[in-house]
Design a protein around this motif. Structure first.
Motif, short mmCIF file in Angstrom:
data_model
loop_
_atom_site.label_atom_id
_atom_site.label_comp_id
_atom_site.label_asym_id
_atom_site.label_seq_id
_atom_site.Cartn_x
_atom_site.Cartn_y
_atom_site.Cartn_z
N VAL A 73 0.85 -1.19 0.00
CA VAL A 73 0.00 0.00 0.00
C VAL A 73 0.89 1.23 0.00
CG1 VAL A 73 -1.76 1.25 1.28
CG2 VAL A 73 -1.77 -1.25 1.25
N ALA A 74 0.58 2.18 -0.87
CA ALA A 74 1.35 3.42 -0.94
C ALA A 74 0.38 4.59 -0.88
CB ALA A 74 2.14 3.48 -2.23
N ARG A 75 0.83 5.68 -0.28
CA ARG A 75 0.00 6.88 -0.21
C ARG A 75 0.21 7.70 -1.46
NH1 ARG A 75 -1.43 8.61 5.49
NH2 ARG A 75 -1.01 6.73 6.64
N THR A 76 -0.87 8.29 -1.94
CA THR A 76 -0.82 9.11 -3.15
C THR A 76 -0.95 10.56 -2.75
OG1 THR A 76 -1.90 7.32 -4.34
CG2 THR A 76 -1.88 9.47 -5.40
N ARG A 77 -0.08 11.40 -3.32
CA ARG A 77 -0.14 12.83 -3.06
C ARG A 77 -0.47 13.54 -4.36
NH1 ARG A 77 5.20 15.82 -1.31
NH2 ARG A 77 4.83 17.36 -2.92
N TYR A 78 -1.51 14.35 -4.33
CA TYR A 78 -1.93 15.06 -5.53
C TYR A 78 -1.24 16.41 -5.60
CZ TYR A 78 -5.48 11.50 -5.88
OH TYR A 78 -6.11 10.31 -5.99
N VAL A 79 -0.79 16.77 -6.80
CA VAL A 79 -0.09 18.03 -7.02
C VAL A 79 -0.92 18.84 -8.01
CG1 VAL A 79 2.05 19.07 -7.86
CG2 VAL A 79 2.11 16.89 -6.64
N ALA A 80 -1.03 20.15 -7.76
CA ALA A 80 -1.78 21.01 -8.66
C ALA A 80 -1.05 21.07 -10.01
CB ALA A 80 -1.90 22.41 -8.07
N PRO A 81 -1.81 21.08 -11.11
CA PRO A 81 -1.16 21.12 -12.43
C PRO A 81 -0.51 22.47 -12.69
CG PRO A 81 -3.54 21.28 -12.65
CD PRO A 81 -3.25 21.00 -11.21
N ALA A 82 0.54 22.45 -13.48
CA ALA A 82 1.25 23.68 -13.81
C ALA A 82 0.39 24.52 -14.75
CB ALA A 82 2.57 23.34 -14.49
N PRO A 83 0.48 25.85 -14.65
CA PRO A 83 -0.33 26.70 -15.53
C PRO A 83 0.11 26.53 -16.99
CG PRO A 83 1.18 28.03 -14.26
CD PRO A 83 1.28 26.64 -13.72
N VAL A 84 -0.86 26.61 -17.89
CA VAL A 84 -0.60 26.43 -19.31
C VAL A 84 -0.78 27.77 -20.00
CG1 VAL A 84 -1.38 25.25 -21.39
CG2 VAL A 84 -1.45 24.08 -19.20
N THR A 85 0.20 28.14 -20.82
CA THR A 85 0.09 29.38 -21.58
C THR A 85 -0.38 29.05 -22.99
OG1 THR A 85 2.39 29.24 -22.27
CG2 THR A 85 1.93 30.48 -20.27
N THR A 86 -1.23 29.89 -23.51
CA THR A 86 -1.74 29.69 -24.86
C THR A 86 -1.40 30.90 -25.71
OG1 THR A 86 -3.88 30.66 -24.31
CG2 THR A 86 -3.66 28.28 -24.05
N SER A 87 -1.33 30.68 -27.00
CA SER A 87 -1.09 31.79 -27.92
C SER A 87 -2.16 31.75 -29.00
CB SER A 87 0.30 31.68 -28.54
OG SER A 87 0.36 30.51 -29.33
N ASN A 88 -2.34 32.88 -29.65
CA ASN A 88 -3.35 32.97 -30.69
C ASN A 88 -2.76 32.76 -32.08
OD1 ASN A 88 -5.37 33.47 -28.89
ND2 ASN A 88 -5.11 35.68 -28.93
N ASN A 89 -1.54 32.28 -32.15
CA ASN A 89 -0.93 32.01 -33.45
C ASN A 89 -1.62 30.80 -34.08
OD1 ASN A 89 0.83 34.05 -32.91
ND2 ASN A 89 2.51 32.70 -32.31
N VAL A 90 -2.07 30.98 -35.30
CA VAL A 90 -2.74 29.90 -36.00
C VAL A 90 -1.75 29.30 -36.99
CG1 VAL A 90 -4.64 29.29 -37.51
CG2 VAL A 90 -4.95 31.04 -35.77
N ARG A 91 -1.52 28.02 -36.87
CA ARG A 91 -0.62 27.34 -37.78
C ARG A 91 -1.42 26.77 -38.94
NH1 ARG A 91 3.50 23.76 -34.12
NH2 ARG A 91 4.11 25.42 -32.70
N THR A 92 -0.89 26.92 -40.13
CA THR A 92 -1.55 26.33 -41.28
C THR A 92 -1.00 24.92 -41.47
OG1 THR A 92 0.11 27.24 -42.76
CG2 THR A 92 -1.87 28.55 -42.41
N VAL A 93 -1.89 24.01 -41.59
CA VAL A 93 -1.51 22.61 -41.77
C VAL A 93 -1.71 22.28 -43.24
CG1 VAL A 93 -2.03 20.23 -41.15
CG2 VAL A 93 -2.24 22.05 -39.45
N SER A 94 -0.63 21.93 -43.89
CA SER A 94 -0.73 21.58 -45.30
C SER A 94 -0.91 20.08 -45.43
CB SER A 94 0.51 22.04 -46.06
OG SER A 94 1.64 21.35 -45.57
N GLU A 95 -1.95 19.69 -46.13
CA GLU A 95 -2.19 18.28 -46.36
C GLU A 95 -1.50 17.88 -47.66
OE1 GLU A 95 -6.28 17.32 -46.29
OE2 GLU A 95 -6.65 18.41 -44.44
N THR A 96 -0.91 16.71 -47.64
CA THR A 96 -0.25 16.25 -48.85
C THR A 96 -1.30 15.71 -49.80
OG1 THR A 96 0.09 14.07 -47.87
CG2 THR A 96 1.88 15.68 -47.66
N ASN A 97 -1.15 16.05 -51.04
CA ASN A 97 -2.08 15.61 -52.06
C ASN A 97 -1.53 14.34 -52.70
OD1 ASN A 97 -4.10 15.42 -53.87
ND2 ASN A 97 -3.62 17.28 -55.01
#
Length: 129
Positions: free
Chosen positions: A51-75
């Protein structure tokens, strides 16, 4: 029969068999050489874990950006140039066979039938990748 007609028929038959041979070979190779399956059942052990005790840790903050990447599909579709080469090449081969078999009129008939056959082949194999 005339020997020219026999030669023309033999060339057409060799062309048809040659274009279909790769598909026939791969289908039969897969049919007669099935994938080997593992028949050994996985071994499960039923040991008790300490039996082991579990310790919960708060998640790290996530930063987001508004940069939109264009995904090119191969034809992966066949280009118009390649399609034209397939149809033109088969029409040329048909014209050559027709010229051997029947002169000028045979060349015209051979070019028409070869072009149609090339178009059918192109449409049938266009999306295979």
């Amino acid at each position: 029969m005339r020997p020219k007609i026999l030669i023309a028929v033999g060339l057409v038959l060799a062309f048809v068999v040659g274009t279909m041979a790769s598909g026939i070979y791969t289908a039969t190779a897969r049919a007669f050489n099935p994938v080997t399956e593992s028949t050994v059942a996985p071994v499960q052990s039923f040991r008790s874990a300490p039996v082991a005790r579990t310790r919960y840790v708060a998640p790290a903050p996530v930063t987001t950006s508004n940069n939109v990447r264009t995904v090119s599909e191969t034809n992966n579709k066949r280009s118009l140039k390649k399609s034209a080469l397939i149809v033109g090449g088969s029409a040329g081969a048909g014209a050559a066979i027709g010229a051997v078999a029947g002169g000028g009129k045979g060349a015209a008939i051979g070019a028409m039938s070869g072009g149609v056959a090339g178009l059918i082949y192109d449409l049938a194999t266009r999306n295979k990748n």
